[in-house]
Design a protein around this motif. Sequence first.
Motif, mmCIF file in Angstrom:
data_model
loop_
_atom_site.group_PDB
_atom_site.id
_atom_site.type_symbol
_atom_site.label_atom_id
_atom_site.label_comp_id
_atom_site.label_asym_id
_atom_site.label_seq_id
_atom_site.Cartn_x
_atom_site.Cartn_y
_atom_site.Cartn_z
ATOM 1 N N LEU A 59 0.986 -1.444 0.278
ATOM 2 C CA LEU A 59 0.460 -0.200 0.303
ATOM 3 C C LEU A 59 1.318 0.809 0.208
ATOM 4 C CD1 LEU A 59 -2.924 -1.094 2.636
ATOM 5 C CD2 LEU A 59 -2.821 -0.427 0.004
ATOM 6 N N ALA A 60 1.676 1.737 0.933
ATOM 7 C CA ALA A 60 2.633 1.999 0.995
ATOM 8 C C ALA A 60 3.672 2.912 -0.380
ATOM 9 C CB ALA A 60 4.094 2.326 2.137
ATOM 10 N N ILE A 61 3.443 1.435 -1.009
ATOM 11 C CA ILE A 61 4.399 1.771 -2.315
ATOM 12 C C ILE A 61 3.375 2.695 -3.484
ATOM 13 C CG2 ILE A 61 5.576 0.728 -4.389
ATOM 14 C CD1 ILE A 61 6.399 -1.654 -2.411
ATOM 15 N N SER A 62 2.133 1.532 -2.898
ATOM 16 C CA SER A 62 1.417 2.316 -3.961
ATOM 17 C C SER A 62 1.494 3.469 -4.010
ATOM 18 C CB SER A 62 -0.481 1.681 -3.761
ATOM 19 O OG SER A 62 0.209 0.379 -4.313
ATOM 20 N N LEU A 63 1.340 4.360 -2.732
ATOM 21 C CA LEU A 63 1.242 5.734 -2.332
ATOM 22 C C LEU A 63 1.985 6.704 -2.974
ATOM 23 C CD1 LEU A 63 -0.582 4.894 1.373
ATOM 24 C CD2 LEU A 63 -1.763 6.058 -0.812
#
Length: 435
Positions: A243-247
């Motif tokens: 999720l953090a990579i996508s954000l």
Amino acid sequence: MRKTFLSIVTMFGLLCLSLFYWQVCADIQNHPANPRYYQMFKEDRGVIFDRHGVPLAASASDGSVYARNYSTPSLSHVVGYFHQRYGMTGLERRYHEDLSQGRSLITTLDLDVQKVAEKALAGRQGAIVAIKPTTGEILALVSSPGIDGNALDGNWSSYLDDERSPFLNRATHGLYPPGSVVKPLVYGAALGEGLVERSQTWQDQGSLVLGNRTISNYGGRAHGSITIDQALAVSSNVVFAQLAISLGDRLLEMFRRFNLGIEVGFDLQNLGGFLPSGVASDYDAAQMGIGQGELLVTPLQMATVASTIANGGAMMRPYVVQEVRGGLKMRQITRPQITSQVLPPSHASALQEAMILAAREGTARTSRPSSLDYGGKTGTAQTGPGGDHAWFIGFAPTERPRVAIAVLVEHGGSGSQMAVPIGVTVMEAALGIDQ
């Protein structure tokens, strides 16, 4: 033009005089080398009370000078001390003018909860901050080890020599990697950006390979097919790293909305921690999403995070003095203040439900019997030598929360085993639940 020039020169001169007074004269006035300094200790001083009217700090005379008496040692980092030889700190310094004129402070602190928090830390290095979510009132603020304001003369040298830094207020000035207690913020950011649905499932194989580096779950455990709520409950590094990579940089924006990297508006001075200006790589983003890397926070900041989630996404300004009373001035009363609506109520509700699941079935379950119905999130922040820091943030009860909390135990190991029982104990005390 001449009049304008003279006006500017005059204003500049007044500004310089003002700065000179506040930076130099004000310090000289309260400096021990100033003969007038000692006059302060020959006069009575206002009392500092807890929220129930119990004295926290009061003066007593030996016939020649007045000395302060404090109800419990853990107050040293919030009430502070007022001493003829060692000066003043905390609320004693912040409200010195009022107190020296005999005015009293009515604080938001609950002495009973403060003592329970002090006892729960049991001398371990760490901090606890308990807040009333709907108002921002600080119910307890403890930093350990502390100093005893009643015994400064006999212990000052040992305090200075203590490698554990008892003068450091870990609640407001201790900077720590947050570990997994930031995962609710990652969840909130993903909801806001439409990157996740609560019904969708994720495949957690126990690790995530990013180039020549790997992000692994605690103990390397694979959780299989899980929803986002379950991922938060079991604290899946794999899911939250993705999720953090996508954000990317959008995650930093969510952190800023929760005031990470920013000093908290508060009665006492505090540090803003450290928030990187950008995300350099997928691995850096993944580290940020699980609370590692460069991100540093204070326990006070994480208590406001828990409070904001518990309060439907509305961040309240934390405060510890609710009233200044007495003397010739009118009463000064602090009113609860919303600083911002950080999350939509529906998103805050989703985070609450995931944290409740974590408390009932996941890493935030307490290891001791308790009737408390609460939500929470644990963190085990890797620090290298010395062992991991143990974190817990939470709120209670689950319906209309009346207390939110952050617990940090330096080198305490597992947040589940060390910090959760402490947090549950303090929340029980705040809610009047027999232990």
